[in-house]
Design a protein around this motif. Structure first.
Motif, PDB file in Angstrom:
ATOM      1  N   UNK A  49     -18.925   5.435  31.494  1.00 36.37           N
ATOM      2  CA  UNK A  49     -20.054   5.830  30.654  1.00 36.37           C
ATOM      3  C   UNK A  49     -21.233   6.339  31.454  1.00 36.37           C
ATOM      4  N   UNK A  50     -21.195   6.169  32.779  1.00 36.56           N
ATOM      5  CA  UNK A  50     -22.306   6.584  33.628  1.00 36.56           C
ATOM      6  C   UNK A  50     -21.895   7.774  34.485  1.00 36.56           C
ATOM      7  N   UNK A  51     -22.856   8.600  34.824  1.00 33.52           N
ATOM      8  CA  UNK A  51     -22.617   9.730  35.725  1.00 33.52           C
ATOM      9  C   UNK A  51     -22.924   9.269  37.146  1.00 33.52           C
ATOM     10  N   UNK A  52     -21.962   8.636  37.770  1.00 36.51           N
ATOM     11  CA  UNK A  52     -22.155   8.098  39.115  1.00 36.51           C
ATOM     12  C   UNK A  52     -22.381   9.192  40.152  1.00 36.51           C
ATOM     13  N   UNK A  53     -21.822  10.370  39.930  1.00 35.22           N
ATOM     14  CA  UNK A  53     -22.008  11.465  40.883  1.00 35.22           C
ATOM     15  C   UNK A  53     -23.481  11.857  40.976  1.00 35.22           C
ATOM     16  N   UNK A  54     -24.128  12.004  39.843  1.00 32.01           N
ATOM     17  CA  UNK A  54     -25.541  12.374  39.859  1.00 32.01           C
ATOM     18  C   UNK A  54     -26.387  11.215  40.380  1.00 32.01           C
ATOM     19  N   UNK A  55     -25.997  10.005  40.072  1.00 29.28           N
ATOM     20  CA  UNK A  55     -26.707   8.846  40.615  1.00 29.28           C
ATOM     21  C   UNK A  55     -26.585   8.806  42.137  1.00 29.28           C
ATOM     22  N   UNK A  56     -25.399   9.115  42.668  1.00 26.55           N
ATOM     23  CA  UNK A  56     -25.209   9.168  44.122  1.00 26.55           C
ATOM     24  C   UNK A  56     -26.101  10.246  44.735  1.00 26.55           C
ATOM     25  N   UNK A  57     -26.172  11.392  44.080  1.00 29.52           N
ATOM     26  CA  UNK A  57     -27.018  12.481  44.564  1.00 29.52           C
ATOM     27  C   UNK A  57     -28.486  12.077  44.530  1.00 29.52           C
ATOM     28  N   UNK A  58     -28.933  11.519  43.423  1.00 26.42           N
ATOM     29  CA  UNK A  58     -30.335  11.131  43.278  1.00 26.42           C
ATOM     30  C   UNK A  58     -30.748  10.126  44.352  1.00 26.42           C
ATOM     31  N   UNK A  59     -29.813   9.306  44.787  1.00 27.00           N
ATOM     32  CA  UNK A  59     -30.123   8.286  45.792  1.00 27.00           C
ATOM     33  C   UNK A  59     -30.462   8.873  47.160  1.00 27.00           C
ATOM     34  N   UNK A  60     -30.011  10.099  47.441  1.00 26.65           N
ATOM     35  CA  UNK A  60     -30.257  10.663  48.769  1.00 26.65           C
ATOM     36  C   UNK A  60     -31.303  11.778  48.753  1.00 26.65           C
ATOM     37  N   UNK A  71     -34.867  13.675  48.508  1.00 27.10           N
ATOM     38  CA  UNK A  71     -36.286  13.352  48.695  1.00 27.10           C
ATOM     39  C   UNK A  71     -37.030  13.534  47.369  1.00 27.10           C
ATOM     40  N   UNK A  72     -38.158  12.863  47.236  1.00 32.87           N
ATOM     41  CA  UNK A  72     -38.941  12.913  45.992  1.00 32.87           C
ATOM     42  C   UNK A  72     -39.353  14.324  45.601  1.00 32.87           C
ATOM     43  N   UNK A  73     -39.613  15.174  46.557  1.00 31.93           N
ATOM     44  CA  UNK A  73     -40.146  16.502  46.272  1.00 31.93           C
ATOM     45  C   UNK A  73     -39.062  17.526  45.934  1.00 31.93           C
ATOM     46  N   UNK A  74     -37.799  17.121  45.919  1.00 32.08           N
ATOM     47  CA  UNK A  74     -36.721  18.074  45.619  1.00 32.08           C
ATOM     48  C   UNK A  74     -36.813  18.558  44.179  1.00 32.08           C
ATOM     49  N   UNK A  75     -36.509  19.835  43.993  1.00 34.14           N
ATOM     50  CA  UNK A  75     -36.442  20.408  42.640  1.00 34.14           C
ATOM     51  C   UNK A  75     -34.974  20.477  42.251  1.00 34.14           C
ATOM     52  N   UNK A  76     -34.625  19.828  41.168  1.00 31.41           N
ATOM     53  CA  UNK A  76     -33.238  19.730  40.746  1.00 31.41           C
ATOM     54  C   UNK A  76     -33.058  20.398  39.385  1.00 31.41           C
ATOM     55  N   UNK A  77     -32.140  21.349  39.325  1.00 36.89           N
ATOM     56  CA  UNK A  77     -31.743  21.961  38.057  1.00 36.89           C
ATOM     57  C   UNK A  77     -30.362  21.412  37.747  1.00 36.89           C
ATOM     58  N   UNK A  78     -30.259  20.674  36.661  1.00 37.24           N
ATOM     59  CA  UNK A  78     -28.995  20.065  36.263  1.00 37.24           C
ATOM     60  C   UNK A  78     -28.432  20.865  35.100  1.00 37.24           C
ATOM     61  N   UNK A  79     -27.307  21.495  35.313  1.00 37.84           N
ATOM     62  CA  UNK A  79     -26.670  22.292  34.269  1.00 37.84           C
ATOM     63  C   UNK A  79     -25.671  21.385  33.559  1.00 37.84           C
ATOM     64  N   UNK A  80     -25.872  21.245  32.287  1.00 44.24           N
ATOM     65  CA  UNK A  80     -25.093  20.306  31.504  1.00 44.24           C
ATOM     66  C   UNK A  80     -24.183  21.047  30.533  1.00 44.24           C
TER      67      UNK A  80
END
Length: 145
Positions: A92-103, A105-114
């Protein structure tokens, strides 16, 4: 001094860096639009795709979104990230995106295509990004996560 300054102003500036995660069909369609404006790094889990990505204008990086340790070298590589990789096919969780978010930096700009599935069955109507999510299946719930 003036000649040195003029020489340095004429030298091309490096292109900004962009990281694409999950460079499948959509990523390959994006590459021709981005490669002249960015130095594009494309993450793939398949080493056999490196030549294809390189030929399309990207710098291939082999990493596994399911393995947080393999993502550590991506931290700080590019200030802008386009995340196209789907979540795992179970849970039920998106572990891949959670793994990415963990590494990242705060200032990164992320575009998530869903997927439009995060809005539920809209009967073919146009959907605004401001519409509340209403996922109707496990895949869409993982995308919302």
């Amino acid at each position: 001094m003036k000649n040195m300054l003029m020489h340095s102003l004429r030298q091309p500036m490096g292109l900004p860096r962009l990281l694409i995660l999950g460079c499948g069909d959509v990523g390959m369609r994006l590459l021709p639009l981005l490669r002249g404006r960015f130095r594009v790094f494309a993450v793939t889990s398949q080493p056999t795709r490196c030549a294809e990505l390189r030929a399309a204008g990207a710098v291939p990086i082999v990493a596994n979104l399911d393995d947080r340790a393999s993502l550590k070298r991506l931290a700080g590589l590019a200030p802008s990230i386009v995340h196209l990789a789907p979540p795992m096919s179970s849970g039920l969780l998106d572990r891949r995106t959670r793994n990415l978010a963990a590494i990242l930096p705060e200032h990164a700009r992320l575009v998530y295509v869903s997927t439009s599935g995060v809005y539920g069955d809209c009967g073919g109507a146009r959907v605004a990004e401001t519409r509340p999510v209403a996922p109707a299946n496990a895949r869409a719930r993982r995308r919302v996560d």
